[in-house]
Design a protein around this motif. Structure first.
Motif, PDB file in Angstrom:
ATOM      1  N   GLY A  23      32.371  42.862  37.560  1.00 16.98           N
ATOM      2  CA  GLY A  23      33.716  43.407  37.603  1.00 16.98           C
ATOM      3  C   GLY A  23      34.578  42.827  36.510  1.00 16.98           C
ATOM      4  O   GLY A  23      34.124  42.029  35.689  1.00 16.98           O
ATOM      5  N   THR A  24      35.854  43.215  36.524  1.00 13.84           N
ATOM      6  CA  THR A  24      36.813  42.788  35.519  1.00 13.84           C
ATOM      7  C   THR A  24      38.002  42.133  36.210  1.00 13.84           C
ATOM      8  O   THR A  24      38.504  42.656  37.213  1.00 13.84           O
ATOM      9  CB  THR A  24      37.307  44.002  34.709  1.00 13.84           C
ATOM     10  OG1 THR A  24      36.176  44.658  34.140  1.00 13.84           O
ATOM     11  CG2 THR A  24      38.253  43.581  33.599  1.00 13.84           C
ATOM     12  N   VAL A  25      38.464  41.006  35.669  1.00 11.10           N
ATOM     13  CA  VAL A  25      39.647  40.335  36.201  1.00 11.10           C
ATOM     14  C   VAL A  25      40.868  41.168  35.829  1.00 11.10           C
ATOM     15  O   VAL A  25      41.100  41.445  34.655  1.00 11.10           O
ATOM     16  CB  VAL A  25      39.775  38.906  35.632  1.00 11.10           C
ATOM     17  CG1 VAL A  25      41.058  38.243  36.106  1.00 11.10           C
ATOM     18  CG2 VAL A  25      38.564  38.068  36.004  1.00 11.10           C
ATOM     19  N   ILE A  26      41.644  41.586  36.847  1.00 12.05           N
ATOM     20  CA  ILE A  26      42.853  42.354  36.577  1.00 12.05           C
ATOM     21  C   ILE A  26      44.112  41.545  36.858  1.00 12.05           C
ATOM     22  O   ILE A  26      45.208  41.943  36.463  1.00 12.05           O
ATOM     23  CB  ILE A  26      42.874  43.686  37.360  1.00 12.05           C
ATOM     24  CG1 ILE A  26      42.791  43.465  38.862  1.00 12.05           C
ATOM     25  CG2 ILE A  26      41.755  44.588  36.881  1.00 12.05           C
ATOM     26  CD1 ILE A  26      42.975  44.744  39.668  1.00 12.05           C
ATOM     27  N   GLU A  27      43.953  40.386  37.524  1.00 12.12           N
ATOM     28  CA  GLU A  27      45.089  39.488  37.765  1.00 12.12           C
ATOM     29  C   GLU A  27      44.566  38.089  38.022  1.00 12.12           C
ATOM     30  O   GLU A  27      43.617  37.906  38.783  1.00 12.12           O
ATOM     31  CB  GLU A  27      45.887  39.965  38.975  1.00 12.12           C
ATOM     32  CG  GLU A  27      47.088  39.113  39.288  1.00 12.12           C
ATOM     33  CD  GLU A  27      47.830  39.567  40.536  1.00 12.12           C
ATOM     34  OE1 GLU A  27      48.613  38.765  41.047  1.00 12.12           O
ATOM     35  OE2 GLU A  27      47.624  40.712  40.997  1.00 12.12           O
ATOM     36  N   VAL A  36      42.127  38.493  41.067  1.00  6.66           N
ATOM     37  CA  VAL A  36      41.953  39.843  41.593  1.00  6.66           C
ATOM     38  C   VAL A  36      40.977  40.527  40.654  1.00  6.66           C
ATOM     39  O   VAL A  36      41.199  40.580  39.446  1.00  6.66           O
ATOM     40  CB  VAL A  36      43.288  40.620  41.671  1.00  6.66           C
ATOM     41  CG1 VAL A  36      43.047  42.031  42.190  1.00  6.66           C
ATOM     42  CG2 VAL A  36      44.289  39.879  42.554  1.00  6.66           C
ATOM     43  N   VAL A  37      39.865  41.023  41.229  1.00  9.33           N
ATOM     44  CA  VAL A  37      38.786  41.603  40.441  1.00  9.33           C
ATOM     45  C   VAL A  37      38.590  43.062  40.835  1.00  9.33           C
ATOM     46  O   VAL A  37      38.569  43.390  42.021  1.00  9.33           O
ATOM     47  CB  VAL A  37      37.467  40.815  40.651  1.00  9.33           C
ATOM     48  CG1 VAL A  37      36.300  41.496  39.950  1.00  9.33           C
ATOM     49  CG2 VAL A  37      37.626  39.387  40.162  1.00  9.33           C
ATOM     50  N   ARG A  38      38.451  43.920  39.817  1.00 13.53           N
ATOM     51  CA  ARG A  38      38.061  45.315  40.047  1.00 13.53           C
ATOM     52  C   ARG A  38      36.582  45.425  39.700  1.00 13.53           C
ATOM     53  O   ARG A  38      36.183  45.254  38.559  1.00 13.53           O
ATOM     54  CB  ARG A  38      38.868  46.275  39.178  1.00 13.53           C
ATOM     55  CG  ARG A  38      38.464  47.745  39.409  1.00 13.53           C
ATOM     56  CD  ARG A  38      39.268  48.716  38.577  1.00 13.53           C
ATOM     57  NE  ARG A  38      40.665  48.657  38.968  1.00 13.53           N
ATOM     58  CZ  ARG A  38      41.690  48.481  38.114  1.00 13.53           C
ATOM     59  NH1 ARG A  38      41.463  48.375  36.819  1.00 13.53           N
ATOM     60  NH2 ARG A  38      42.925  48.437  38.555  1.00 13.53           N
ATOM     61  N   PHE A  39      35.772  45.684  40.726  1.00 11.58           N
ATOM     62  CA  PHE A  39      34.339  45.780  40.534  1.00 11.58           C
ATOM     63  C   PHE A  39      33.979  47.114  39.911  1.00 11.58           C
ATOM     64  O   PHE A  39      34.770  48.056  39.896  1.00 11.58           O
ATOM     65  CB  PHE A  39      33.605  45.582  41.863  1.00 11.58           C
ATOM     66  CG  PHE A  39      33.664  44.152  42.342  1.00 11.58           C
ATOM     67  CD1 PHE A  39      32.821  43.200  41.806  1.00 11.58           C
ATOM     68  CD2 PHE A  39      34.593  43.758  43.292  1.00 11.58           C
ATOM     69  CE1 PHE A  39      32.888  41.877  42.219  1.00 11.58           C
ATOM     70  CE2 PHE A  39      34.662  42.447  43.719  1.00 11.58           C
ATOM     71  CZ  PHE A  39      33.806  41.499  43.180  1.00 11.58           C
ATOM     72  N   ASP A  40      32.767  47.187  39.400  1.00 12.33           N
ATOM     73  CA  ASP A  40      32.303  48.379  38.695  1.00 12.33           C
ATOM     74  C   ASP A  40      32.330  49.630  39.570  1.00 12.33           C
ATOM     75  O   ASP A  40      32.442  50.745  39.065  1.00 12.33           O
ATOM     76  CB  ASP A  40      30.895  48.153  38.142  1.00 12.33           C
ATOM     77  CG  ASP A  40      30.868  47.034  37.102  1.00 12.33           C
ATOM     78  OD1 ASP A  40      31.924  46.750  36.494  1.00 12.33           O
ATOM     79  OD2 ASP A  40      29.784  46.451  36.898  1.00 12.33           O
ATOM     80  N   ASP A  41      32.268  49.461  40.899  1.00 13.33           N
ATOM     81  CA  ASP A  41      32.317  50.608  41.808  1.00 13.33           C
ATOM     82  C   ASP A  41      33.746  51.016  42.167  1.00 13.33           C
ATOM     83  O   ASP A  41      33.959  51.924  42.963  1.00 13.33           O
ATOM     84  CB  ASP A  41      31.509  50.343  43.073  1.00 13.33           C
ATOM     85  CG  ASP A  41      32.059  49.188  43.909  1.00 13.33           C
ATOM     86  OD1 ASP A  41      33.100  48.594  43.539  1.00 13.33           O
ATOM     87  OD2 ASP A  41      31.448  48.876  44.955  1.00 13.33           O
ATOM     88  N   GLY A  42      34.751  50.336  41.575  1.00 14.13           N
ATOM     89  CA  GLY A  42      36.151  50.678  41.806  1.00 14.13           C
ATOM     90  C   GLY A  42      36.836  49.839  42.874  1.00 14.13           C
ATOM     91  O   GLY A  42      38.057  49.865  43.011  1.00 14.13           O
ATOM     92  N   HIS A  43      36.081  49.067  43.646  1.00 13.40           N
ATOM     93  CA  HIS A  43      36.621  48.213  44.704  1.00 13.40           C
ATOM     94  C   HIS A  43      37.390  47.047  44.083  1.00 13.40           C
ATOM     95  O   HIS A  43      36.934  46.444  43.122  1.00 13.40           O
ATOM     96  CB  HIS A  43      35.479  47.700  45.576  1.00 13.40           C
ATOM     97  CG  HIS A  43      35.896  46.782  46.670  1.00 13.40           C
ATOM     98  ND1 HIS A  43      36.454  47.229  47.839  1.00 13.40           N
ATOM     99  CD2 HIS A  43      35.845  45.440  46.765  1.00 13.40           C
ATOM    100  CE1 HIS A  43      36.730  46.191  48.616  1.00 13.40           C
ATOM    101  NE2 HIS A  43      36.361  45.094  47.976  1.00 13.40           N
TER     102      HIS A  43
END
Length: 60
Positions: A23-27, A36-43
């Motif tokens: 995933g990617t760190v968004i915060e 706060v991480v947005r995983f590759d599946d959108g979660h």
């Protein structure tokens, strides 16, 4: 463990047969987490750094 917004993270499976999650760190809520991480599946979820987390830096 330090991560910044935009960095990639990989959470390694803790048991045999469990796939890694990316995933990617968004915060970043602190210098050393939680993130706060947005995983590759959108979660999106709050992630606390631990031994099963790897940060892949995307910022210089």
């Amino acid at each position: 463990m330090h991560a910044e917004v935009g960095d990639k993270v990989v959470i390694h499976g803790r048991t045999v047969g469990t796939a890694d999650r990316g995933g990617t760190v968004i915060e970043a809520r602190g210098a050393d987490g939680p993130y706060v991480v947005r995983f590759d599946d959108g979660h999106e979820t709050l992630v606390f750094p631990g031994p099963d987390l790897t940060v892949v830096r995307t910022t210089p």
